[in-house]
Design a protein around this motif. Sequence first.
Motif, PDB file in Angstrom:
ATOM      1  N   UNK A   1      38.245  18.181  49.489  1.00  0.00           N
ATOM      2  CA  UNK A   1      38.028  17.654  48.145  1.00  0.00           C
ATOM      3  C   UNK A   1      36.729  18.199  47.543  1.00  0.00           C
ATOM      4  N   UNK A   2      36.786  18.487  46.251  1.00  0.00           N
ATOM      5  CA  UNK A   2      35.627  18.986  45.496  1.00  0.00           C
ATOM      6  C   UNK A   2      35.185  20.391  45.915  1.00  0.00           C
ATOM      7  N   UNK A   3      36.056  21.092  46.642  1.00  0.00           N
ATOM      8  CA  UNK A   3      35.709  22.454  47.024  1.00  0.00           C
ATOM      9  C   UNK A   3      35.486  23.322  45.791  1.00  0.00           C
ATOM     10  N   UNK A   4      36.195  23.006  44.697  1.00  0.00           N
ATOM     11  CA  UNK A   4      36.105  23.817  43.487  1.00  0.00           C
ATOM     12  C   UNK A   4      35.061  23.295  42.498  1.00  0.00           C
ATOM     13  N   UNK A   5      34.203  22.378  42.951  1.00  0.00           N
ATOM     14  CA  UNK A   5      33.210  21.795  42.050  1.00  0.00           C
ATOM     15  C   UNK A   5      32.247  22.858  41.510  1.00  0.00           C
ATOM     16  N   UNK A   6      32.017  23.898  42.297  1.00  0.00           N
ATOM     17  CA  UNK A   6      31.078  24.948  41.887  1.00  0.00           C
ATOM     18  C   UNK A   6      31.725  25.990  40.976  1.00  0.00           C
ATOM     19  N   UNK A   7      33.056  25.952  40.878  1.00  0.00           N
ATOM     20  CA  UNK A   7      33.750  26.953  40.064  1.00  0.00           C
ATOM     21  C   UNK A   7      33.444  26.752  38.570  1.00  0.00           C
ATOM     22  N   UNK A   8      33.017  27.795  37.935  1.00  0.00           N
ATOM     23  CA  UNK A   8      32.848  27.785  36.481  1.00  0.00           C
ATOM     24  C   UNK A   8      33.829  28.753  35.815  1.00  0.00           C
ATOM     25  N   UNK A   9      34.150  29.802  36.544  1.00  0.00           N
ATOM     26  CA  UNK A   9      35.042  30.840  36.013  1.00  0.00           C
ATOM     27  C   UNK A   9      36.021  31.260  37.097  1.00  0.00           C
ATOM     28  N   UNK A  10      37.236  31.582  36.695  1.00  0.00           N
ATOM     29  CA  UNK A  10      38.211  32.166  37.612  1.00  0.00           C
ATOM     30  C   UNK A  10      38.436  33.599  37.166  1.00  0.00           C
ATOM     31  N   UNK A  11      38.361  34.523  38.087  1.00  0.00           N
ATOM     32  CA  UNK A  11      38.518  35.946  37.788  1.00  0.00           C
ATOM     33  C   UNK A  11      39.701  36.484  38.588  1.00  0.00           C
ATOM     34  N   UNK A  12      40.666  37.058  37.865  1.00  0.00           N
ATOM     35  CA  UNK A  12      41.862  37.615  38.503  1.00  0.00           C
ATOM     36  C   UNK A  12      41.787  39.128  38.449  1.00  0.00           C
ATOM     37  N   UNK A  13      41.972  39.773  39.603  1.00  0.00           N
ATOM     38  CA  UNK A  13      41.843  41.231  39.675  1.00  0.00           C
ATOM     39  C   UNK A  13      43.060  41.872  40.339  1.00  0.00           C
ATOM     40  N   UNK A  14      43.329  43.100  39.913  1.00  0.00           N
ATOM     41  CA  UNK A  14      44.366  43.921  40.540  1.00  0.00           C
ATOM     42  C   UNK A  14      43.691  44.793  41.584  1.00  0.00           C
ATOM     43  N   UNK A  15      44.194  44.745  42.810  1.00  0.00           N
ATOM     44  CA  UNK A  15      43.527  45.433  43.927  1.00  0.00           C
ATOM     45  C   UNK A  15      44.457  46.446  44.598  1.00  0.00           C
TER      46      UNK A  15
ATOM     47  N   UNK B   1      40.297  44.433  36.254  1.00  0.00           N
ATOM     48  CA  UNK B   1      40.295  43.002  35.932  1.00  0.00           C
ATOM     49  C   UNK B   1      41.510  42.666  35.067  1.00  0.00           C
ATOM     50  N   UNK B   2      42.238  41.662  35.482  1.00  0.00           N
ATOM     51  CA  UNK B   2      43.403  41.202  34.728  1.00  0.00           C
ATOM     52  C   UNK B   2      42.987  40.162  33.700  1.00  0.00           C
ATOM     53  N   UNK B   3      42.224  39.173  34.156  1.00  0.00           N
ATOM     54  CA  UNK B   3      41.737  38.140  33.239  1.00  0.00           C
ATOM     55  C   UNK B   3      40.535  37.448  33.873  1.00  0.00           C
ATOM     56  N   UNK B   4      39.642  36.962  33.024  1.00  0.00           N
ATOM     57  CA  UNK B   4      38.511  36.152  33.453  1.00  0.00           C
ATOM     58  C   UNK B   4      38.396  35.007  32.446  1.00  0.00           C
ATOM     59  N   UNK B   5      38.457  33.767  32.929  1.00  0.00           N
ATOM     60  CA  UNK B   5      38.500  32.626  32.017  1.00  0.00           C
ATOM     61  C   UNK B   5      37.851  31.416  32.673  1.00  0.00           C
ATOM     62  N   UNK B   6      37.472  30.414  31.870  1.00  0.00           N
ATOM     63  CA  UNK B   6      36.902  29.196  32.447  1.00  0.00           C
ATOM     64  C   UNK B   6      37.871  28.560  33.446  1.00  0.00           C
ATOM     65  N   UNK B   7      37.317  28.029  34.506  1.00  0.00           N
ATOM     66  CA  UNK B   7      38.145  27.448  35.564  1.00  0.00           C
ATOM     67  C   UNK B   7      38.798  26.148  35.115  1.00  0.00           C
ATOM     68  N   UNK B   8      40.064  26.010  35.462  1.00  0.00           N
ATOM     69  CA  UNK B   8      40.827  24.791  35.198  1.00  0.00           C
ATOM     70  C   UNK B   8      41.432  24.354  36.530  1.00  0.00           C
ATOM     71  N   UNK B   9      41.189  23.119  36.916  1.00  0.00           N
ATOM     72  CA  UNK B   9      41.637  22.657  38.237  1.00  0.00           C
ATOM     73  C   UNK B   9      43.144  22.488  38.337  1.00  0.00           C
ATOM     74  N   UNK B  10      43.837  22.486  37.203  1.00  0.00           N
ATOM     75  CA  UNK B  10      45.300  22.379  37.250  1.00  0.00           C
ATOM     76  C   UNK B  10      45.902  23.751  37.548  1.00  0.00           C
ATOM     77  N   UNK B  11      47.089  23.793  38.164  1.00  0.00           N
ATOM     78  CA  UNK B  11      47.738  25.085  38.455  1.00  0.00           C
ATOM     79  C   UNK B  11      47.905  25.913  37.182  1.00  0.00           C
ATOM     80  N   UNK B  12      47.618  27.213  37.292  1.00  0.00           N
ATOM     81  CA  UNK B  12      47.666  28.111  36.156  1.00  0.00           C
ATOM     82  C   UNK B  12      48.645  29.257  36.409  1.00  0.00           C
TER      83      UNK B  12
END
Length: 242
Positions: free
Chosen positions: A103-117, A144-155
């Motif tokens: 629980x609260x593992x994602x408390x530090x997340x401010x941004x989610x960054x999705x990348x193609x590797x 980089x595919x997208x970089x956006x503010x983190x949302x705890x709900x599934x995206x």
Amino acid sequence: MYLKIIDCMHTINVRHTCDTHLFILPYQNHILFQIMNIHTLLFVSVLIFSLTESSRGRNKDRLFTELQNSIEVTAKPVKDSGVLEGGKDMVTITWKLKSSTKVDMDAAFKTIQIKLCYAPISQVDRPWRKSDNKLSKDNSCPHEIVSKPYDMTPQSLDWTVERDIPTGTYFVRAYGIDGDGHEVAYGQSTDEGRTTNLFSVQASGHHVALDIASIFFSVFSVVSVFVVFVMEKRKAKFEQRR
């Protein structure tokens, strides 16, 4: 300066000396000016390099092996089979926090960054795509595919493969970024060995980088012609003064 030249016309030797100074002095000033510019440029370059290294010294390099694998990522091509075409085919990407994460593992997340590797098969004999445990030196995920503010709900995201993506085999990776811009967690659509759930892309043949290079060289050519024209005009005026 011109009065001095007129006085020098009384004797041949002195006139020769003065005429020599008249013609050489502008070039000496130009050379001195260029040397000063070079010294200034070198000084600024050394200063910037020193500040950069100092900044790196203060901020410890993030290691990939130190990140928590706490993000669940999937990447499913909309196309059922075959190679994806840049600028045409799509990939559905989903991400969320793993249910097994504390629980609260994602408390530090401010941004989610999705990348193609790049998958390992597309890194062979390509050192510019090399993986590195130090994230600042890692070249395996340059797109980089997208970089956006983190949302705890599934995206989810339907991503169209970009035209400038090189031909290769890929997977998708997500990074959880904290308020300081540092990676603190990750997840990827493949296993640790990066051998499963991969997809292939065929370049469309149209590259934005090539368009930029073409524009750059076109502008460079125009500027070069203009510079040569100005230099020739100055040279002609200089010859007239002689």
